[in-house]
Design a protein around this motif. Structure first.
Motif, PDB file in Angstrom:
ATOM      1  N   ALA A  78       0.834  -1.200   0.000  1.00  0.00           N
ATOM      2  CA  ALA A  78       0.000   0.000   0.000  1.00  0.00           C
ATOM      3  C   ALA A  78       0.870   1.252   0.000  1.00  0.00           C
ATOM      4  O   ALA A  78       0.580   2.225  -0.700  1.00  0.00           O
ATOM      5  CB  ALA A  78      -0.943  -0.001   1.199  1.00  0.00           C
ATOM      6  N   ARG A  79       1.949   1.244   0.762  1.00  0.00           N
ATOM      7  CA  ARG A  79       2.849   2.410   0.786  1.00  0.00           C
ATOM      8  C   ARG A  79       3.571   2.557  -0.550  1.00  0.00           C
ATOM      9  O   ARG A  79       3.796   3.675  -1.011  1.00  0.00           O
ATOM     10  CB  ARG A  79       3.838   2.282   1.937  1.00  0.00           C
ATOM     11  CG  ARG A  79       3.182   2.540   3.302  1.00  0.00           C
ATOM     12  CD  ARG A  79       4.205   2.623   4.435  1.00  0.00           C
ATOM     13  NE  ARG A  79       4.999   1.416   4.615  1.00  0.00           N
ATOM     14  CZ  ARG A  79       4.613   0.340   5.306  1.00  0.00           C
ATOM     15  NH1 ARG A  79       3.431   0.322   5.889  1.00  0.00           N
ATOM     16  NH2 ARG A  79       5.400  -0.702   5.412  1.00  0.00           N
ATOM     17  N   ARG A  80       3.899   1.432  -1.205  1.00  0.00           N
ATOM     18  CA  ARG A  80       4.613   1.504  -2.494  1.00  0.00           C
ATOM     19  C   ARG A  80       3.776   2.199  -3.562  1.00  0.00           C
ATOM     20  O   ARG A  80       4.302   2.958  -4.376  1.00  0.00           O
ATOM     21  CB  ARG A  80       4.982   0.097  -2.976  1.00  0.00           C
ATOM     22  CG  ARG A  80       5.792   0.103  -4.276  1.00  0.00           C
ATOM     23  CD  ARG A  80       6.038  -1.291  -4.806  1.00  0.00           C
ATOM     24  NE  ARG A  80       4.877  -1.850  -5.474  1.00  0.00           N
ATOM     25  CZ  ARG A  80       4.494  -1.542  -6.714  1.00  0.00           C
ATOM     26  NH1 ARG A  80       5.148  -0.658  -7.441  1.00  0.00           N
ATOM     27  NH2 ARG A  80       3.428  -2.100  -7.232  1.00  0.00           N
ATOM     28  N   VAL A  81       2.458   1.961  -3.554  1.00  0.00           N
ATOM     29  CA  VAL A  81       1.630   2.549  -4.601  1.00  0.00           C
ATOM     30  C   VAL A  81       1.032   3.897  -4.208  1.00  0.00           C
ATOM     31  O   VAL A  81       0.331   4.511  -5.009  1.00  0.00           O
ATOM     32  CB  VAL A  81       0.510   1.575  -5.057  1.00  0.00           C
ATOM     33  CG1 VAL A  81       1.113   0.327  -5.672  1.00  0.00           C
ATOM     34  CG2 VAL A  81      -0.435   1.241  -3.940  1.00  0.00           C
ATOM     35  N   SER A  82       1.296   4.372  -3.008  1.00  0.00           N
ATOM     36  CA  SER A  82       0.841   5.701  -2.600  1.00  0.00           C
ATOM     37  C   SER A  82       1.849   6.734  -3.065  1.00  0.00           C
ATOM     38  O   SER A  82       3.043   6.586  -2.858  1.00  0.00           O
ATOM     39  CB  SER A  82       0.691   5.778  -1.073  1.00  0.00           C
ATOM     40  OG  SER A  82      -0.376   4.975  -0.653  1.00  0.00           O
ATOM     41  N   ARG A  83       1.358   7.768  -3.692  1.00  0.00           N
ATOM     42  CA  ARG A  83       2.241   8.789  -4.242  1.00  0.00           C
ATOM     43  C   ARG A  83       2.237  10.064  -3.413  1.00  0.00           C
ATOM     44  O   ARG A  83       3.054  10.938  -3.623  1.00  0.00           O
ATOM     45  CB  ARG A  83       1.834   9.095  -5.679  1.00  0.00           C
ATOM     46  CG  ARG A  83       2.056   7.897  -6.590  1.00  0.00           C
ATOM     47  CD  ARG A  83       1.375   8.074  -7.933  1.00  0.00           C
ATOM     48  NE  ARG A  83       1.728   6.972  -8.786  1.00  0.00           N
ATOM     49  CZ  ARG A  83       2.744   7.008  -9.652  1.00  0.00           C
ATOM     50  NH1 ARG A  83       3.470   8.077  -9.773  1.00  0.00           N
ATOM     51  NH2 ARG A  83       3.017   5.958 -10.387  1.00  0.00           N
ATOM     52  N   ASN A  98       0.082   4.131 -11.549  1.00  0.00           N
ATOM     53  CA  ASN A  98       0.735   2.944 -10.987  1.00  0.00           C
ATOM     54  C   ASN A  98       0.729   1.788 -11.980  1.00  0.00           C
ATOM     55  O   ASN A  98       1.732   1.089 -12.141  1.00  0.00           O
ATOM     56  CB  ASN A  98       0.055   2.524  -9.680  1.00  0.00           C
ATOM     57  CG  ASN A  98       0.394   3.455  -8.536  1.00  0.00           C
ATOM     58  OD1 ASN A  98       1.466   4.037  -8.488  1.00  0.00           O
ATOM     59  ND2 ASN A  98      -0.541   3.612  -7.621  1.00  0.00           N
ATOM     60  N   PHE A  99      -0.392   1.571 -12.654  1.00  0.00           N
ATOM     61  CA  PHE A  99      -0.447   0.504 -13.676  1.00  0.00           C
ATOM     62  C   PHE A  99       0.572   0.772 -14.779  1.00  0.00           C
ATOM     63  O   PHE A  99       1.305  -0.131 -15.199  1.00  0.00           O
ATOM     64  CB  PHE A  99      -1.836   0.413 -14.309  1.00  0.00           C
ATOM     65  CG  PHE A  99      -2.792  -0.461 -13.556  1.00  0.00           C
ATOM     66  CD1 PHE A  99      -2.489  -1.778 -13.254  1.00  0.00           C
ATOM     67  CD2 PHE A  99      -4.013   0.046 -13.164  1.00  0.00           C
ATOM     68  CE1 PHE A  99      -3.387  -2.583 -12.564  1.00  0.00           C
ATOM     69  CE2 PHE A  99      -4.912  -0.751 -12.477  1.00  0.00           C
ATOM     70  CZ  PHE A  99      -4.600  -2.064 -12.178  1.00  0.00           C
ATOM     71  N   ASP A 102       4.186   0.217 -13.499  1.00  0.00           N
ATOM     72  CA  ASP A 102       4.493  -1.203 -13.328  1.00  0.00           C
ATOM     73  C   ASP A 102       4.612  -1.908 -14.675  1.00  0.00           C
ATOM     74  O   ASP A 102       5.502  -2.737 -14.873  1.00  0.00           O
ATOM     75  CB  ASP A 102       3.438  -1.880 -12.455  1.00  0.00           C
ATOM     76  CG  ASP A 102       3.542  -1.457 -10.993  1.00  0.00           C
ATOM     77  OD1 ASP A 102       4.515  -0.766 -10.620  1.00  0.00           O
ATOM     78  OD2 ASP A 102       2.632  -1.837 -10.221  1.00  0.00           O
ATOM     79  N   ALA A 103       3.722  -1.580 -15.616  1.00  0.00           N
ATOM     80  CA  ALA A 103       3.805  -2.185 -16.950  1.00  0.00           C
ATOM     81  C   ALA A 103       5.114  -1.801 -17.630  1.00  0.00           C
ATOM     82  O   ALA A 103       5.791  -2.648 -18.231  1.00  0.00           O
ATOM     83  CB  ALA A 103       2.613  -1.755 -17.803  1.00  0.00           C
ATOM     84  N   ALA A 104       5.503  -0.535 -17.525  1.00  0.00           N
ATOM     85  CA  ALA A 104       6.767  -0.087 -18.127  1.00  0.00           C
ATOM     86  C   ALA A 104       7.959  -0.800 -17.481  1.00  0.00           C
ATOM     87  O   ALA A 104       8.899  -1.214 -18.179  1.00  0.00           O
ATOM     88  CB  ALA A 104       6.911   1.425 -17.997  1.00  0.00           C
TER      89      ALA A 104
END
Length: 156
Positions: A78-83, A98-99, A102-104
């Motif tokens: 949760a902390r990793r995807v919080s900006r 985030n998608f 992560d895809a890149a």
């Protein structure tokens, strides 16, 4: 109305879990109100796009509590995807960011012949996920044409 802009779909997942998906563009007073409710045998979760910083967690036999993004009890993921820091609104646009990130990262790892973070890759939709989504929608439209008859979406 001739548009497919209001759907109530009963679903049954592999493993036996059942659910309902409601998707509507015709619900007065609910402007882009994306919400998710999940109820299991141990707890319930509820999230609403109108209050994107909060997740309501209701374990059976305990008081329901509200978890705040970035607050006490947040997981590493949760902390990793919080900006943004806690209490600074974040949501819809950032979820897509985030998608894309992560895809890149996955594409770069493949091109470099490097190891791919399997946990992160599992969260990014791929071509198979897209095909499954199309099959799901085709089954829903077929069910509607058959007067709401149960229509399995075949995902072979």
């Amino acid at each position: 109305r001739r548009l497919d802009d209001n759907a109530h779909v009963l679903v049954r997942w592999t493993g036996g879990a059942r659910g309902t998906i409601l998707a509507s563009q015709t619900s007065p007073g609910h402007y882009n109100d994306l919400s998710v409710r999940i109820y299991g045998d141990r707890a319930g979760l509820e999230w609403s796009g109108t209050r994107p910083e909060e997740l309501r967690f209701a374990p059976y036999g305990e008081e329901a509590r509200t978890l705040v993004r970035g607050g006490h009890g947040s997981t590493t993921e949760a902390r990793r995807v919080s900006r943004m820091p806690a209490a600074h609104p974040e949501g819809y646009i950032e979820a897509f960011a985030n998608f894309y990130r992560d895809a890149a990262d996955i594409i770069r790892a493949h091109r470099a012949g490097a190891a791919v973070d399997v946990a992160r890759a599992a969260q990014v939709p791929d071509v198979v996920d897209g095909a499954r989504g199309v099959k799901f929608l085709a089954a829903a439209v077929e069910s509607n044409a058959a007067g709401g008859a149960w229509t399995p979406a075949r995902f072979e």
